[in-house]
Design a protein around this motif. Structure first.
Motif, PDB file in Angstrom:
ATOM      1  N   SER A   1     -55.143-125.329  83.991  1.00 51.43           N
ATOM      2  CA  SER A   1     -56.654-125.542  83.052  1.00 51.43           C
ATOM      3  C   SER A   1     -56.357-123.859  82.570  1.00 51.43           C
ATOM      4  O   SER A   1     -56.150-122.607  82.858  1.00 51.43           O
ATOM      5  CB  SER A   1     -57.351-125.321  82.929  1.00 51.43           C
ATOM      6  N   PRO A   2     -56.328-123.043  81.479  1.00 55.40           N
ATOM      7  CA  PRO A   2     -56.754-121.899  80.316  1.00 55.40           C
ATOM      8  C   PRO A   2     -56.959-120.669  81.511  1.00 55.40           C
ATOM      9  O   PRO A   2     -56.580-120.097  81.446  1.00 55.40           O
ATOM     10  CB  PRO A   2     -56.587-122.038  79.256  1.00 55.40           C
ATOM     11  N   SER A   3     -58.553-121.659  81.804  1.00 53.08           N
ATOM     12  CA  SER A   3     -58.995-121.061  82.344  1.00 53.08           C
ATOM     13  C   SER A   3     -59.171-120.312  83.603  1.00 53.08           C
ATOM     14  O   SER A   3     -58.668-119.100  85.012  1.00 53.08           O
ATOM     15  CB  SER A   3     -60.489-121.152  82.560  1.00 53.08           C
ATOM     16  N   ALA A   4     -57.612-121.249  84.120  1.00 55.28           N
ATOM     17  CA  ALA A   4     -57.563-120.502  85.513  1.00 55.28           C
ATOM     18  C   ALA A   4     -55.932-120.147  85.598  1.00 55.28           C
ATOM     19  O   ALA A   4     -55.408-119.603  86.699  1.00 55.28           O
ATOM     20  CB  ALA A   4     -56.472-122.498  86.725  1.00 55.28           C
ATOM     21  N   LEU A   5     -55.209-119.603  84.543  1.00 58.94           N
ATOM     22  CA  LEU A   5     -54.535-119.424  84.294  1.00 58.94           C
ATOM     23  C   LEU A   5     -54.082-117.861  85.159  1.00 58.94           C
ATOM     24  O   LEU A   5     -53.568-116.938  85.555  1.00 58.94           O
ATOM     25  CB  LEU A   5     -53.860-119.750  82.616  1.00 58.94           C
ATOM     26  N   PRO A   6     -55.446-116.802  84.303  1.00 56.43           N
ATOM     27  CA  PRO A   6     -55.429-115.705  85.249  1.00 56.43           C
ATOM     28  C   PRO A   6     -55.128-115.306  86.319  1.00 56.43           C
ATOM     29  O   PRO A   6     -54.081-114.266  87.262  1.00 56.43           O
ATOM     30  CB  PRO A   6     -56.627-115.056  84.373  1.00 56.43           C
ATOM     31  N   SER A   7     -55.898-116.554  87.295  1.00 51.73           N
ATOM     32  CA  SER A   7     -56.171-116.389  88.151  1.00 51.73           C
ATOM     33  C   SER A   7     -54.649-117.300  89.280  1.00 51.73           C
ATOM     34  O   SER A   7     -54.111-116.317  91.013  1.00 51.73           O
ATOM     35  CB  SER A   7     -57.213-116.870  89.712  1.00 51.73           C
ATOM     36  N   LEU A   8     -54.348-117.845  88.467  1.00 51.45           N
ATOM     37  CA  LEU A   8     -52.900-118.751  89.507  1.00 51.45           C
ATOM     38  C   LEU A   8     -51.435-117.763  88.888  1.00 51.45           C
ATOM     39  O   LEU A   8     -51.185-117.384  89.865  1.00 51.45           O
ATOM     40  CB  LEU A   8     -52.748-119.503  88.527  1.00 51.45           C
TER      41      LEU A   8
END
Length: 445
Positions: free
Chosen positions: A139-146
Motif C-alpha cells: 500500500s502507498p502508506s507502507a512504502l516509506p517504512s518498507l
C-alpha cells in the motif's frame, strides 16, 4: 697527456633571454597555504583555458535522464593517489510502473578493493530486494517504512559479506586461529588466484568505504537517504518568492560529530582510547563504515592475519600502534541512518517549493570548507546551485544548461579567482594536495 673534451657554449643573445623569460612568465610558486619554507611550482591559466582544464580533470557527466549532474575530482596525477571515490547514478524500471532513480556516493579508504566491491555489489542487491518487495503491491502508506527497511538491510548485508568472506579463510574459534601456522596464514592472505582469492577477500575486508545512498520513487513523491560515514546530503529548495533555503539531510558519522564520539565511548566504558584524537581507536576518522574489519573483530585477527598481508598500500607499522587498544570489538559501526522525506508535502499550495535540488558529496568537498558548520556549508552550496539554476531560465534559457556539480566544484576550489583554480589544477607536487572529491546534484520536482 690527455686533454678533457671542451664544449663551447655560445652566450645567450637578448632574443634567447627574452624567449626563456616568455616560457616561464605564466609560472609561479606557492606554499599551498601550508606555511613553512617549501614552495611548489604551478602554472597560471586564463579563461577559457582554466575552465576547459577543470572539465578535463573533473570529467563532468549528466545522467541519461538528464536529472543528475556529477563530477569526481582528484587533480594529483600520481598513480598511487588516484581517486578512491566511486559513484553510481541509475534508473530502475521496477514493478508498479515508472522509473526509480538510484544515486550513491562511496568514499573508499586504505585501498580500492573494498570500495570497488561495495559500489559494484550494493546497487544490484538493493534493486533485487526492491523488485521482490514491490511485486507484493504494498500500500502507498507502507512504502516509506518498507523502502527504509530495505536500504538498511542492503547496507548491513554488504558489510556482512565482507566480514564473512574474510573470516571463512581461517578457523572461527580464536584458540584454533592462534594455532594457525604463520607461514600458512601468510600464504593464505597473499594468494592472488582470482577475484575470490584469499588476497581479494582479505584486502576487501581490510579496506573500507563510506556509503551515501538515495532513492526517488517514480511519482517523485518520496526521497530516501541512507548513510554510513561522513558523506553529506543536502536538499536545496527555492520558495515561491524566489528565496533559496537548505536542509542537511543526514547525520555525519565522523569525529567532528560529538554524538558519534559519545556513542562509541558509551559502548566501550572505561576505554579512554576507544575514541582518541577524534578517531576510532585513534586511527579512523569515520565512525561508521563498511569494511575496516580489523576494527570490528578481536585483536587476534590483526595480530595473526592482517599483519601478513603483502600490499603496497599497507604497512604493518601503520596498524600496530592501535591493535593493543582492541579490547571489546566492534569499535566501528556499519549500522546506517536512513531518512525518508515526503516530497509531496505542500504540493499545490503556496508553500510548495518552486525548485529543488539534492546535493550529495564525499568529504573532499566538506574539507574545503574548514571552519564551517554543516548548515553553513549547505547554505553556501545552495546559493551556488540557485545561481546556476537561475542562469538556466529567462530570456537566455535556450543556451546549454549549467552543469550543477561542476559549478559547486568550481566555487569550492576558487570560484572566479583563476589564480586559485589554476594552482589547484596545475601545482607540481608528488603527494596529493586535496582529498578525493565527488559531487552529485539531482534536480527534483
Amino acid at each position: 697527456m690527455v686533454h678533457p673534451p671542451v664544449i663551447n657554449l655560445m652566450p645567450a643573445t637578448s632574443s634567447d633571454q627574452l624567449r626563456a623569460l616568455d616560457e616561464v612568465k605564466d609560472f609561479a610558486l606557492t606554499d599551498m597555504d601550508r606555511g613553512g619554507d617549501e614552495r611548489w611550482t604551478y602554472r597560471m591559466l586564463e579563461e577559457p583555458v582554466v575552465s576547459e582544464e577543470l572539465k578535463r580533470v573533473a570529467e563532468p557527466r549528466t545522467s541519461a535522464a538528464g536529472t543528475v549532474d556529477s563530477v569526481s575530482f582528484q587533480p594529483c596525477k600520481t598513480w598511487h593517489y588516484r581517486s578512491q571515490d566511486r559513484h553510481k547514478v541509475e534508473e530502475w524500471a521496477l514493478p508498479g510502473g515508472g522509473t526509480w532513480t538510484y544515486a550513491a556516493v562511496f568514499d573508499g579508504h586504505m585501498n580500492h578493493d573494498c570500495v570497488d566491491f561495495v559500489s559494484t555489489r550494493f546497487g544490484p542487491y538493493l534493486k533485487s530486494l526492491l523488485d521482490a518487495s514491490l511485486r507484493t503491491c504494498p500500500s502507498p502508506s507502507a512504502l516509506p517504512s518498507l523502502v527504509s527497511g530495505l536500504l538498511r538491510q542492503a547496507l548491513l548485508h554488504i558489510d556482512q559479506i565482507l566480514v564473512s568472506d574474510f573470516i571463512g579463510l581461517f578457523p572461527r574459534e580464536l584458540d584454533a586461529l592462534r594455532r594457525v601456522n604463520p607461514t600458512h596464514a601468510k600464504n593464505r592472505v597473499n594468494d592472488k588466484g582470482g577475484e575470490n582469492s584469499g588476497y581479494r577477500k582479505t584486502a576487501r575486508a581490510f579496506g573500507g568505504s563510506t556509503a551515501l545512498v538515495t532513492l526517488v520513487d517514480p511519482r517523485r513523491r518520496h526521497l530516501w537517504v541512507a548513510n554510513v560515514g561522513d558523506c553529506v546530503a543536502v536538499l536545496a529548495e527555492q520558495d515561491r518568492s524566489g528565496n533559496w533555503g537548505s536542509r542537511v539531510l543526514n547525520s555525519i558519522h565522523n569525529g567532528s560529530n560529538p554524538g558519534e564520539l559519545e556513542r562509541i565511548r558509551a559502548e566501550h566504558p572505561g576505554e579512554n582510547d576507544c575514541a582518541w584524537n577524534n578517531r576510532v581507536l585513534g586511527f579512523l576518522a569515520p565512525t561508521r563504515a563498511l569494511g575496516d574489519v580489523w576494527l570490528k573483530l578481536p585483536a587476534a585477527y590483526a595480530e595473526l592475519v592482517f599483519r601478513h598481508l603483502d600490499a603496497d598500500w599497507l604497512s604493518p607499522e601503520l596498524m600496530e600502534p592501535h591493535v593493543p587498544r582492541i579490547r571489546s570489538p566492534p569499535y566501528l559501526s556499519s549500522t546506517p541512518d536512513v531518512y525518508h522525506l515526503d516530497l509531496g508535502v505542500g504540493a499545490g499550495t503556496s508553500g510548495a517549493p518552486s525548485q529543488r535540488a539534492l546535493i550529495l558529496c564525499s568529504d573532499g568537498l566538506t574539507d574545503m570548507y574548514d571552519g564551517y558548520t554543516p548548515q553553513e556549508m549547505a547554505d553556501e552550496w545552495t546559493q551556488v546551485i540557485g545561481r546556476a539554476l537561475g542562469s538556466n531560465t529567462g530570456p537566455n534559457s535556450g543556451r546549454p544548461k549549467t552543469h550543477l556539480a561542476l559549478s559547486l566544484l568550481r566555487e569550492a576550489i576558487g570560484g572566479s579567482d583563476t589564480q586559485l583554480v589554476s594552482r589547484c589544477l596545475t601545482v607540481e607536487m608528488e603527494e596529493r594536495w586535496m582529498d578525493d572529491t565527488t559531487i552529485l546534484v539531482q534536480r527534483l520536482p
